[in-house]
Design an enzyme around this catalytic site. Structure first.
Site, mmCIF file in Angstrom:
data_model
loop_
_atom_site.group_PDB
_atom_site.id
_atom_site.type_symbol
_atom_site.label_atom_id
_atom_site.label_comp_id
_atom_site.label_asym_id
_atom_site.label_seq_id
_atom_site.Cartn_x
_atom_site.Cartn_y
_atom_site.Cartn_z
ATOM 1 N N CYS B 2 0.865 -1.179 0.000
ATOM 2 C CA CYS B 2 0.000 0.000 0.000
ATOM 3 C C CYS B 2 0.905 1.234 0.000
ATOM 4 O O CYS B 2 1.842 1.325 0.786
ATOM 5 C CB CYS B 2 -0.964 0.075 1.179
ATOM 6 S SG CYS B 2 -2.230 -1.197 1.160
ATOM 7 N N ARG B 27 4.482 -0.778 -4.541
ATOM 8 C CA ARG B 27 4.018 -1.187 -3.215
ATOM 9 C C ARG B 27 2.673 -1.896 -3.257
ATOM 10 O O ARG B 27 2.183 -2.370 -2.219
ATOM 11 C CB ARG B 27 3.893 0.026 -2.290
ATOM 12 C CG ARG B 27 5.211 0.741 -2.059
ATOM 13 C CD ARG B 27 5.003 1.966 -1.199
ATOM 14 N NE ARG B 27 4.725 1.593 0.171
ATOM 15 C CZ ARG B 27 5.663 1.475 1.103
ATOM 16 N NH1 ARG B 27 6.920 1.677 0.792
ATOM 17 N NH2 ARG B 27 5.336 1.139 2.327
ATOM 18 N N TRP B 74 -2.376 -2.787 -1.870
ATOM 19 C CA TRP B 74 -2.025 -4.203 -1.866
ATOM 20 C C TRP B 74 -3.005 -4.830 -0.894
ATOM 21 O O TRP B 74 -2.984 -4.549 0.296
ATOM 22 C CB TRP B 74 -0.582 -4.384 -1.388
ATOM 23 C CG TRP B 74 -0.121 -5.806 -1.438
ATOM 24 C CD1 TRP B 74 0.399 -6.461 -2.510
ATOM 25 C CD2 TRP B 74 -0.119 -6.746 -0.365
ATOM 26 N NE1 TRP B 74 0.715 -7.752 -2.175
ATOM 27 C CE2 TRP B 74 0.406 -7.961 -0.870
ATOM 28 C CE3 TRP B 74 -0.525 -6.693 0.969
ATOM 29 C CZ2 TRP B 74 0.541 -9.109 -0.081
ATOM 30 C CZ3 TRP B 74 -0.396 -7.846 1.753
ATOM 31 C CH2 TRP B 74 0.137 -9.029 1.220
ATOM 32 N N ASN B 100 -2.236 2.499 5.224
ATOM 33 C CA ASN B 100 -1.330 1.388 4.941
ATOM 34 C C ASN B 100 -1.101 0.671 6.259
ATOM 35 O O ASN B 100 -0.751 1.298 7.247
ATOM 36 C CB ASN B 100 -0.010 1.921 4.377
ATOM 37 C CG ASN B 100 1.061 0.849 4.306
ATOM 38 O OD1 ASN B 100 0.751 -0.340 4.242
ATOM 39 N ND2 ASN B 100 2.317 1.270 4.322
ATOM 40 N N GLY B 101 -1.320 -0.654 6.275
ATOM 41 C CA GLY B 101 -1.150 -1.418 7.513
ATOM 42 C C GLY B 101 -2.347 -2.324 7.743
ATOM 43 O O GLY B 101 -3.131 -2.568 6.818
ATOM 44 N N GLU B 481 16.381 -19.638 -3.101
ATOM 45 C CA GLU B 481 16.191 -18.324 -3.705
ATOM 46 C C GLU B 481 15.755 -18.463 -5.167
ATOM 47 O O GLU B 481 14.849 -17.773 -5.624
ATOM 48 C CB GLU B 481 17.483 -17.493 -3.597
ATOM 49 C CG GLU B 481 17.491 -16.184 -4.358
ATOM 50 C CD GLU B 481 16.375 -15.220 -3.993
ATOM 51 O OE1 GLU B 481 15.686 -15.443 -2.980
ATOM 52 O OE2 GLU B 481 16.177 -14.254 -4.751
ATOM 53 N N LYS B 485 12.225 -17.043 -6.704
ATOM 54 C CA LYS B 485 12.231 -16.124 -7.843
ATOM 55 C C LYS B 485 11.298 -16.630 -8.942
ATOM 56 O O LYS B 485 10.488 -15.888 -9.487
ATOM 57 C CB LYS B 485 13.679 -16.011 -8.359
ATOM 58 C CG LYS B 485 14.124 -14.722 -8.949
ATOM 59 C CD LYS B 485 13.974 -13.506 -8.067
ATOM 60 C CE LYS B 485 14.275 -13.707 -6.618
ATOM 61 N NZ LYS B 485 13.809 -12.634 -5.740
ATOM 62 N N GLU B 488 7.673 -16.276 -7.930
ATOM 63 C CA GLU B 488 7.195 -14.894 -7.856
ATOM 64 C C GLU B 488 6.765 -14.357 -9.212
ATOM 65 O O GLU B 488 5.751 -13.677 -9.306
ATOM 66 C CB GLU B 488 8.317 -13.983 -7.316
ATOM 67 C CG GLU B 488 8.557 -14.108 -5.832
ATOM 68 C CD GLU B 488 9.678 -13.198 -5.352
ATOM 69 O OE1 GLU B 488 9.566 -12.686 -4.226
ATOM 70 O OE2 GLU B 488 10.672 -13.009 -6.089
ATOM 71 N N HIS B 504 12.923 -38.439 1.265
ATOM 72 C CA HIS B 504 12.143 -38.643 2.478
ATOM 73 C C HIS B 504 10.718 -38.147 2.302
ATOM 74 O O HIS B 504 10.129 -37.619 3.229
ATOM 75 C CB HIS B 504 12.823 -37.961 3.668
ATOM 76 C CG HIS B 504 14.156 -38.574 4.022
ATOM 77 N ND1 HIS B 504 14.264 -39.758 4.711
ATOM 78 C CD2 HIS B 504 15.419 -38.204 3.750
ATOM 79 C CE1 HIS B 504 15.540 -40.070 4.861
ATOM 80 N NE2 HIS B 504 16.267 -39.148 4.279
ATOM 81 N N LYS B 604 6.451 -4.624 -3.272
ATOM 82 C CA LYS B 604 7.894 -4.587 -3.088
ATOM 83 C C LYS B 604 8.311 -4.634 -1.633
ATOM 84 O O LYS B 604 9.043 -5.518 -1.209
ATOM 85 C CB LYS B 604 8.445 -3.321 -3.732
ATOM 86 C CG LYS B 604 9.964 -3.175 -3.618
ATOM 87 C CD LYS B 604 10.681 -4.088 -4.564
ATOM 88 C CE LYS B 604 12.189 -4.051 -4.394
ATOM 89 N NZ LYS B 604 12.810 -5.226 -4.997
#
Lengths: 609, 609
Positions: B2, B27, B74, B100-101, B481, B485, B488, B504, B604
């Protein structure tokens, strides 16, 4: 993985080998085969697929004889095929070998043998051994095997039979398990005890670097260098009948329903009437325990997930920092082990190759090693400094259920014992948790009486190819186990995430209709987890929530469906919340028409690295 | 996540708000909206989807005025939709709020407001704030906001505008970032600096529990209780042009190609001509460093993966045990922190909410906190005891590339500094590695000159829905990583496994044709990894191997295709091996027609928990 059986005596070897392989099929079922000495000399029959395929071949043309070796395969080198099945032979078809393990330098050996004129018929690492034995043979199969294995690097349990000496069977063990069964006028080789339990309860357990030479009347034990050794015979008092399905459709289902008993048996004798915990098997005095500065928990697969719960339990109860690591990583990264480190290894079978190697690494570095295992006399149990046995009884289904949850009980016991011995928590706190532990078996029974919604949900997700689990704290640990279980037997690509971590990337995979299972049994974290659930719902995820009865209403507002487990202490919820996840996996596997007890590609006890 | 922007001054507010939102779109891009005071009073325009949708609405019917607030979303609570877009208003449409939050207790507040007669038009948590502000208003918007937020629990940055006082804008910060921009006769609110950089380089950074009241001529800073405070103005010397694409098709591609420069810039001034490392920013004396008994590395997502490499680097170089944990888990499990613990937090933006909370938890427990971050002046940078800046420059693409790899360089520098200061390794060993580090930028350039095979491979996997990565040791860290990637930006469900752990359980998912990327850059582990590769091949997996040039021939025999990276020290391989994985992800995303720089559902800098 890979099962070996061998017989030498007076009875019909074929039926004994096939029955033994049936008991070993949990170790691998990519192919099966037997080699026997018959009137026509050494004969081999083998076939890709389940043991039943081999049996149908044998029905048409049985092998007749009183000595032989057999094998059930979990493929490592080379695809499942008739050619890659064991036993393997040399070019003259006079030497046959069955093998469990991995020969790491087989590429070099194969190139060398090919250069010397040998033709290979399989892609396996094992075939090099049969050619090596044949090359070294000068009239004594024992000496030939001894010479051949000097070239090998890696892990191997071997059974060897040659047409030239049908009165002798040779067995070798190096980093893969092997036992010798002692009968009257007959002897047996087996990868584990159940393979021969129908015929004898007296066994020798081979150690690494040892071999055995069997005739129908004698067993000689020696090092691979040829020095004779003596070994105490072990008498096994397992009941072969315990390993039957007892009316359940599958071993897995039976084992899920045995969890209340497994919990009670694992706690029995360890919880006193005043709600204190006794662990005489922990060979560390209170003063030694007080010197422990850190704990490493090392395991693989499902047992690793039990260790993740163990970390929270020990850190909370004893305030000692705990690191949990998969065994295959642990041993190769020079872990920082000191004499003040307690290393806990966890393995149902006690034969997991990676875990065993990690145990040895830890001991070599001076740590006290505590093993949590389900099998008395297993390699891990024999080599550890202290052994806590889980009393789950034999576990046959490849997907572990009661062994996992009994490992949780073992960690609860250990945590409470540490808290009480180190006085890191109030007595009342410890007793409260121990009292709650005693209620767990009955609470599991309540869950097992209430599985309709789980079955319906499982059937609804069976059409999906992707699924996510989320949770925080011990819920995240259980989510990882639930996800693995679902993968193992349903083949749905599921993945578990710490609820707060999903938004850091993997949220990109959430789209309309993707099923998500959210564990939210930790009341203190409920609001945070609900925020993460909302993030998933906003992207179209369909959420099945699991919480305890007290929070089910609150969670129900945020999710599409909620399943409530009985209320217990927050540390103990994994022993309950894993049960609905086991049932969902079971029913999803059924709904997809899979072989629940023998999922593709897997094997029960992983004795290669 | 956001983005908030606000303007009050003399110029056209609409264009300033929209341009600011463009800079903030990284964002979140689920929806966008603005509220302005116009001749017709308070007016709101908002729309689901990218900012371009809102722009087309505004083209037809622009808002005219000189004060307003804007928001790019977002989604957390409620799906992306017009109704759930910000700004939100009260029932009278006189008060507008951007947020935002996450408001954690919004369910309770919403029920209470509904009971008092309020009608809600959205599913968001934010809407409760606008109703609360309206309820508390008695002629002073500042007092109304102060009263309203006493009811809120959770994280929030707010911008508030009311029709009744169009000469004032109110901004509040609590656990979500917010800055105030200072112009001449105009003032700005922004979630971060780039949003306002075009207009001013002078900013105040709000701390948690602080608010600002803006008019065109004045800025008053105060605590949320109303006590005035003074704050030093910060002058930003970033170059706004740096954040352009410079001829590349996407920011991600540009940032991948900027890695050689990022490596050089991050090493510059820290490596001396005698190959020793200087880290004056580490505010711990050699004596204090010698007292460090353990290290905790705490981060989220990609930065967490850098931490996994950091663990190996520090344990190897300094022989201090390191635990790495995702921040959302760390803060809630009562981690065992002592004054002898060094806590390293890693965050590109320095605003990651979970990481910031973990930092505060660690400081409260007496640990020295070292931050590795890319943004000077960020919350993490301001609150940590020591700050190591990565010199990657602004990173715009949501999928992190150069920030991750620069974090690796930071860990290499730190590890070598520790080895040299604590004398835990020979000087020659340290110098050898530092020399190898200096060669990394050129080696990355070699990889970037050789991407045809990567593009072809990426296009071949783009049709798949499942993919696995395997590796051991640091290869496993890089595999994680690489997998993230790919998820995403390509939305392929990929998963990384320690090579020895696949058998396993997860091996059940391998079937004919499933692509597997195997990293095998650690020569000492090559044989073990090849054994695991064989297990996968035996089940039909198709394997793309990555090793260094020296082992490419050996690995090539076991896999379907091999890509060789230049040879370096085994500890440093991640800084090279991640590059082909980034390129594969990029090309796979392109091949699937995705928006590379703005993948669905993600944002981001993750400023909610």
């Amino acid at each position: 993985m890979c099962g070996i059986v061998g017989y030498i005596g007076k009875r019909d070897a074929q039926s004994i080998l096939v029955e033994g392989l049936k008991k070993l099929e949990y170790r691998g079922y990519d192919s099966a085969g037997i080699a026997m000495y018959t009137e026509a000399g050494l004969q081999v029959k083998k076939a890709k697929g389940r043991l039943a395929v081999l049996e149908s071949h044998l029905d048409g043309a049985p092998l007749v004889g009183t000595v032989g070796i057999g094998h059930t395969r979990w493929a490592t080198h080379g695809k499942p095929s008739d050619e890659n099945s064991h036993p393997h032979t040399d070019m003259t078809m006079k030497f046959s070998v069955v093998h469990n393990g991995i020969i790491e330098n087989y590429t070099d050996l194969k190139e060398e043998l090919i250069a010397s004129g040998v033709t290979f018929v399989s892609e396996t690492d094992t075939e090099v051994i049969s050619h090596l034995v044949a090359r070294e043979y000068d009239g004594d199969i024992v000496r030939a095997v001894q010479k051949a294995i000097t070239h090998l690097r890696g892990a191997y349990a071997l059974g060897v039979l040659t047409e030239f000496e049908p009165d002798r069977l040779v067995a070798v063990r190096n980093a893969s398990p092997l036992i010798i069964g002692i009968g009257e006028g007959e002897h047996f080789i087996g990868s584990d005890i159940p393979a021969i339990l129908e015929h004898t309860r007296n066994v020798f357990i081979l150690n690494d670097g040892e071999m055995a030479v069997l005739t129908k009347d004698t067993v000689e034990l020696m090092t691979i260098e040829g020095n004779f050794i003596s070994r105490e015979m072990i008498h096994v008092d397992w009941d072969a009948v315990t390993a039957e399905k007892a009316g359940f459709d599958h071993f897995m289902l039976k084992e899920i329903y045995e969890q209340p008993k497994a919990y009670r048996d694992t706690m029995r004798g360890r919880v006193d009437s005043d709600l204190t915990v006794s662990l005489p098997e922990l060979k560390l005095s209170p003063a030694e325990l007080a010197n422990i500065r850190k704990v490493h928990i090392v395991a693989c697969g499902t047992a690793y997930h039990a260790g993740l719960v163990g970390k929270t339990v020990i850190e909370t109860s004893a305030r000692i920092p705990v690191e949990v690591e998969v065994a295959s990583e642990y041993r190769y990264r020079c872990p920082l082990i000191t004499p003040e480190t307690l290393v806990i290894v966890v393995s149902q079978s006690g034969e997991t190759a990676d875990t065993l190697a990690a145990l040895r690494e830890a001991k070599a570095n001076g740590a006290h090693v505590l093993a949590i295992t389900n099998v008395v006399g297993s390699s891990v149990a024999r080599e550890a400094d202290s052994v806590m046995l889980t009393m789950a009884g034999p576990e046959i289904a490849v997907a572990s259920t009661k062994a996992y949850s009994s490992q949780l009980i073992a960690f609860f016991l250990l945590g409470m014992y540490l808290a009480q011995t180190l006085s890191t928590q109030e007595t009342a706190w410890v007793r409260g948790i121990v009292a709650a532990m005693l209620a767990l078996p009955e609470q599991v029974e309540q869950i097992l009486d209430n599985t309709d919604a789980l079955r319906e949900y499982a059937e609804s997700i069976a059409v999906h190819e992707h699924l996510f689990f989320i949770g925080r704290g011990v819920d995240y640990a259980v989510a990882q186990e639930g996800s693995l279980k679902l993968k193992e037997i349903s083949y749905i690509h599921s993945e578990a995430y710490a609820a707060g971590e999903l938004k850091h990337g993997t949220l990109a995979l959430i789209e309309d209709g993707i099923p998500v299972i959210a564990l939210a049994t930790q009341n203190a974290l409920l609001e945070k987890t609900v925020s993460n659930i909302k993030e998933v719902k906003a992207r179209g995820g369909v959420i099945f929530g699991i919480s305890d009865v007290n929070e089910a209403t609150a969670l129900g507002k945020a999710v599409d469906e909620v399943y409530a487990i009985p209320a217990t202490h927050p540390l103990l919820t994994p022993a309950l919340s894993v049960v609905p996840l086991q049932m969902i996996s079971y029913y999803a596997s059924l709904a997809r028409g899979n072989d629940v007890d023998k999922p593709r590609n897997l094997a029960k006890s992983v004795t290669v690295e």
